[in-house]
Each structure stands twice: as structure tokens, then as C-alpha cells.
Design a protein around this motif. Structure first.
Motif, short mmCIF file in Angstrom:
data_model
loop_
_atom_site.label_atom_id
_atom_site.label_comp_id
_atom_site.label_asym_id
_atom_site.label_seq_id
_atom_site.Cartn_x
_atom_site.Cartn_y
_atom_site.Cartn_z
N LEU A 58 -7.23 -9.90 4.44
CA LEU A 58 -7.14 -8.47 4.75
C LEU A 58 -6.09 -8.20 5.82
O LEU A 58 -5.32 -7.23 5.72
CB LEU A 58 -8.51 -7.95 5.21
CG LEU A 58 -9.59 -7.84 4.13
CD1 LEU A 58 -10.93 -7.46 4.75
CD2 LEU A 58 -9.19 -6.82 3.06
N ALA A 59 -6.02 -9.07 6.83
CA ALA A 59 -5.04 -8.89 7.91
C ALA A 59 -3.61 -9.03 7.37
O ALA A 59 -2.72 -8.25 7.72
CB ALA A 59 -5.29 -9.91 9.02
N ARG A 89 -2.58 -8.64 4.22
CA ARG A 89 -2.28 -7.51 3.32
C ARG A 89 -1.96 -6.24 4.12
O ARG A 89 -1.04 -5.50 3.78
CB ARG A 89 -3.47 -7.25 2.39
CG ARG A 89 -3.65 -8.29 1.31
CD ARG A 89 -4.95 -8.06 0.57
NE ARG A 89 -5.25 -9.14 -0.36
CZ ARG A 89 -6.46 -9.40 -0.82
NH1 ARG A 89 -7.48 -8.66 -0.44
NH2 ARG A 89 -6.66 -10.39 -1.66
N GLN A 90 -2.72 -6.00 5.17
CA GLN A 90 -2.49 -4.81 5.99
C GLN A 90 -1.10 -4.86 6.62
O GLN A 90 -0.39 -3.85 6.66
CB GLN A 90 -3.57 -4.71 7.06
CG GLN A 90 -3.46 -3.46 7.93
CD GLN A 90 -4.57 -3.39 8.97
OE1 GLN A 90 -5.25 -4.36 9.25
NE2 GLN A 90 -4.76 -2.21 9.54
N PHE A 91 -0.70 -6.03 7.09
CA PHE A 91 0.61 -6.17 7.71
C PHE A 91 1.73 -5.97 6.69
O PHE A 91 2.73 -5.29 6.96
CB PHE A 91 0.74 -7.55 8.36
CG PHE A 91 2.10 -7.79 8.95
CD1 PHE A 91 2.48 -7.19 10.14
CD2 PHE A 91 3.01 -8.62 8.31
CE1 PHE A 91 3.73 -7.40 10.68
CE2 PHE A 91 4.27 -8.84 8.85
CZ PHE A 91 4.63 -8.23 10.03
N ARG A 129 1.64 -4.19 3.94
CA ARG A 129 1.71 -2.75 3.64
C ARG A 129 2.43 -2.01 4.75
O ARG A 129 3.22 -1.09 4.49
CB ARG A 129 0.30 -2.18 3.46
CG ARG A 129 -0.28 -2.35 2.07
CD ARG A 129 -1.48 -1.46 1.87
NE ARG A 129 -2.56 -1.81 2.78
CZ ARG A 129 -3.56 -2.64 2.49
NH1 ARG A 129 -3.62 -3.22 1.30
NH2 ARG A 129 -4.50 -2.91 3.37
N ARG A 130 2.17 -2.40 5.97
CA ARG A 130 2.74 -1.69 7.12
C ARG A 130 4.26 -1.85 7.18
O ARG A 130 4.98 -0.86 7.38
CB ARG A 130 2.10 -2.19 8.41
CG ARG A 130 2.63 -1.50 9.65
CD ARG A 130 1.76 -1.77 10.85
NE ARG A 130 2.25 -1.06 12.02
CZ ARG A 130 1.57 -0.95 13.15
NH1 ARG A 130 0.36 -1.48 13.25
NH2 ARG A 130 2.08 -0.30 14.18
N ARG A 169 5.84 0.19 4.44
CA ARG A 169 5.75 1.63 4.66
C ARG A 169 6.61 2.09 5.84
O ARG A 169 7.35 3.07 5.73
CB ARG A 169 4.28 2.02 4.90
CG ARG A 169 4.06 3.52 5.10
CD ARG A 169 2.59 3.83 5.32
NE ARG A 169 2.08 3.25 6.57
CZ ARG A 169 1.21 2.25 6.62
NH1 ARG A 169 0.77 1.69 5.50
NH2 ARG A 169 0.80 1.77 7.77
N ASP A 214 -4.48 -9.39 -4.49
CA ASP A 214 -3.26 -9.09 -3.74
C ASP A 214 -2.42 -8.06 -4.49
O ASP A 214 -1.92 -7.09 -3.90
CB ASP A 214 -2.42 -10.37 -3.55
CG ASP A 214 -2.99 -11.29 -2.49
OD1 ASP A 214 -3.90 -10.86 -1.75
OD2 ASP A 214 -2.51 -12.44 -2.41
N ALA A 245 -4.06 -4.63 -4.41
CA ALA A 245 -4.05 -4.01 -3.09
C ALA A 245 -2.65 -3.61 -2.62
O ALA A 245 -2.51 -2.67 -1.83
CB ALA A 245 -4.67 -4.98 -2.07
N LEU A 246 -1.61 -4.30 -3.12
CA LEU A 246 -0.29 -4.12 -2.54
C LEU A 246 0.75 -3.51 -3.47
O LEU A 246 1.54 -2.66 -3.04
CB LEU A 246 0.24 -5.48 -2.05
CG LEU A 246 -0.54 -6.14 -0.92
CD1 LEU A 246 -0.05 -7.56 -0.69
CD2 LEU A 246 -0.43 -5.33 0.36
#
Length: 362
Positions: free
Chosen positions: A229-230, A232-234, A236-237, A240, A255, A258-259
Motif C-alpha cells: 500500500l505504501a 502504491r501510494q507513493f 500514484r503521488r 500525479r 497493482d 490500483a495504479l
């Protein structure tokens, strides 16, 4: 232990840049690409490998020492696609489909037999030094960190390889350390890191020179749920907020779901499908699954319903959307028994892609 791809990048920096674009075309390419146009253009790429035939038996093995037979393996067959500036694309396929060969060509590691690959105005295998400045690479099963030195020392060595300005490096490093939570492990040797910690450090290392394009190969392989999760969040960030173009290859369809907003499916060296999850869902058929809990005799099924499970008071069926919709199936079953409960589920990305693999026999 010599890290990869840092050893390769070090080689690139020590070689002479070839075929540099004129100042005019560099400015033109920069303005053009930043306008949200195609950053990556792959057209008609083919690649084959000449490999030695291996035969069983001691006698044949001895014979091979004197006279070897070779065969040609076609890894890529006329593949073409475009990727726009700032896109995040999932590049998927089974083992041996040609994913890694494509990525290596796009990174400049391999030279194709034919075709065109233009990335930000450069041909990767012809202008390796300039190309290396604009890409970052993370291979989930290989490391670009030096094994026996602290992570922060690895970062400094990577800065030297890419010749990043000290002030810019410190600014980028501090941002990445804060975003990825690396403060407590900077002085830890890479060999002492957990898999999740190492992957976060690998991501930071690949972004220290602020590349425009990031190639991620199995970035969450072997990670626990929290680390996944960490990461994937990074990802995406940075896509974006920084507008980093990301090409993701993975077998983990969570993956992809989610991405990636766009998916390119490759099989047997050919591009089989290029589109979003919705398009793949339409192509593969959105075969819903309905589970009924009921009271009464076992109900009959109508045309377009395939039984998945049947036991007392419970029935699970898969629908063929062309022949039987959810409303029709529910009406058919409820006319025969007293319904106590029901649930309707659509197939996940993993099931859809598995269905496509079966459809294309790959």
C-alpha cells in the motif's frame, strides 16, 4: 556485490554521447513533449535471439562442445504503441511474452532487429548517455544499492554517477526521504534491510536525478500488505504531482487495478490488447457471478447460466451476459424458490486477464 542497473548506468556515463540533437531540435522536442503529446513512440519493433539448442544425454553434450546447433527465438514481432507524457501504463503478459525484452529496448540495453523507438526525441540504444539521464529503473528482484554500505552512501554514489548538482540532490533526497519514510534506515547497509524497506530505498534511488520516465518491474514482489500500500501510494503521488511517466510491468493484478489507467497486453511477442480496464472488461465479457441463498427445491437454470456451486440452500452461477443478464437470472430463480439472500459480483482484474490469456492461448 555490484548493483544493477547502477553498474550499467556507470558504464553509460563513461561512454561518449552519440548523435546529439542540435540545440534547435532539443528545444523543439522539449516544448512538444511537455505539451502532453506522445513521449514514447514504439513502432514496428522486432527482436530475435540466437540460442544454442540443448539436448539431453552425455554423448550429445560432448558433441555440443565441438559442434553446436543454434535456433532463432522470436521475442518481439512488430510491436507498436505510443505513451503520452504523464501517463501511467500497465504492461502485462505471461512469462516469456516479451515484456522484459521491450523494457530493455526502451532503456537502451538491447538493440532491436528492426523498428523505431523514439523516447523524448532520442533513440535509446543510439544515445544511451543522454537517455540514461531521463529514465529511472526499478527491478523488483535486482538492486541498484551497494550491498555492504549504508543506504545514504549508495545515494551519494548514484548522485556521482548521474552528476547531479549537490544542492539539487540534497533537495530531492530530503523530499524522497520524507515521502518514503527513510529517516531511520539511511545509515543501514542494504543487506540488513527488509524487503519492504529495500523497495522504498530502490524507488528513492531511481528518482534522485528526477527522471521524466520511470520503469517499474515487479515493484511490490514479495512485499507484505502494508508495504504494498505504501509503495502504491507513493507511485500514484509522483505520477500525479510530478507528472512522471510510469511504465509498470507486474504479475500482481492488484497493482495494475490500483495504479494503471491503461493496460497493454503482450503475448508471444505481439501486442494483443491496448486499453483501459473497462475496455478489457468489455472485451473479455463482464461475466457476473450471482450467489443465491434460498429455501425450497434445487432450482433449474436458464440458458446462459453456468453452475459454479450447488448445495442445500445455496447456489452460485456465472452469467453469460450475451444470453442472460442479472435481472433475468434473478427473476428466473425467484420464480422457483423463496430467496433469502443474494449477492452479485463482477470479475476482478486478475480473472479478466486470465480469461484473456485463455482466449489468446498464451
Amino acid at each position: 556485490m555490484i548493483p544493477f542497473p547502477s553498474c550499467y548506468n556507470a558504464y553509460l556515463w563513461q561512454t561518449r554521447e552519440q548523435g546529439a540533437l542540435s540545440l534547435f531540435w532539443r528545444v523543439f522536442a522539449f516544448i512538444y513533449m511537455r505539451g502532453g503529446e506522445d513521449l514514447i513512440r514504439v513502432s514496428g519493433i522486432s527482436k530475435s535471439f540466437r540460442v544454442a539448442k540443448r539436448r539431453a544425454g552425455f554423448g550429445r553434450a560432448v558433441k555440443a562442445l565441438v559442434s553446436r546447433e543454434f535456433e532463432s527465438i522470436q521475442a518481439l514481432k512488430d510491436i507498436s504503441f505510443d505513451i503520452r507524457d504523464g501517463e501511467m501504463v500497465g504492461y502485462i503478459g505471461p512469462n516469456g511474452a516479451g515484456k522484459s525484452t521491450t523494457i530493455k529496448i526502451m532503456c537502451g540495453v538491447l538493440t532491436p532487429d528492426s523498428g523505431v523507438c523514439d523516447i523524448n526525441g532520442r533513440t535509446p540504444w543510439k544515445e544511451r548517455v543522454g537517455h540514461a539521464r531521463e529514465i529511472g529503473v526499478v527491478f523488483g528482484q535486482r538492486s541498484q544499492l551497494w550491498w555492504d554500505v549504508p543506504v545514504d552512501d549508495s545515494f551519494e554514489l548514484i548522485r556521482d554517477i548521474y552528476r547531479v548538482d549537490k544542492a539539487q540532490y540534497m533537495k530531492t533526497r530530503d523530499e524522497l526521504v520524507a515521502l518514503l519514510g527513510l529517516e531511520d534506515i539511511l545509515m543501514t547497509p542494504a543487506r540488513s534491510l527488509s524487503l519492504g524497506q529495500r523497495m522504498r530505498c530502490e524507488l528513492a534511488a531511481s528518482l534522485l536525478h528526477r527522471p521524466r520516465i520511470l520503469f517499474l518491474d515487479e515493484p511490490t514482489i514479495g512485499l507484505d500488505a502494508v508495504s504494498k500500500l505504501a509503495v502504491r501510494q507513493f507511485i500514484r503521488r509522483i505520477n500525479r504531482e510530478e507528472g512522471t511517466t510510469i511504465i509498470l510491468t507486474t504479475h500482481d493484478m492488484q497493482d495494475i487495478e490500483a495504479l494503471a489507467r491503461r493496460i497493454i497486453l503482450i503475448g508471444r511477442g505481439r501486442i494483443l490488447l491496448d486499453g483501459g480496464l473497462d475496455e478489457i472488461r468489455r472485451h473479455g465479457g463482464d461475466a457476473k457471478t450471482i450467489t443465491f441463498e434460498y429455501r425450497g427445491e434445487v432450482p433449474s437454470l436458464c440458458d446462459g447460466m453456468d453452475m459454479l456451486e450447488s448445495r442445500e440452500g445455496r447456489l452460485a452461477v456465472r452469467l453469460n451476459g450475451d444470453r442472460c443478464g442479472a435481472a433475468q437470472a434473478i427473476a428466473h430463480i425467484s420464480s422457483q424458490v423463496e430467496l433469502l439472500d443474494l449477492s452479485v459480483a463482477s470479475p476482478g482484474a486478475e480473472e479478466l486477464v486470465a480469461a484473456l490469456y485463455r482466449e489468446y492461448s498464451i
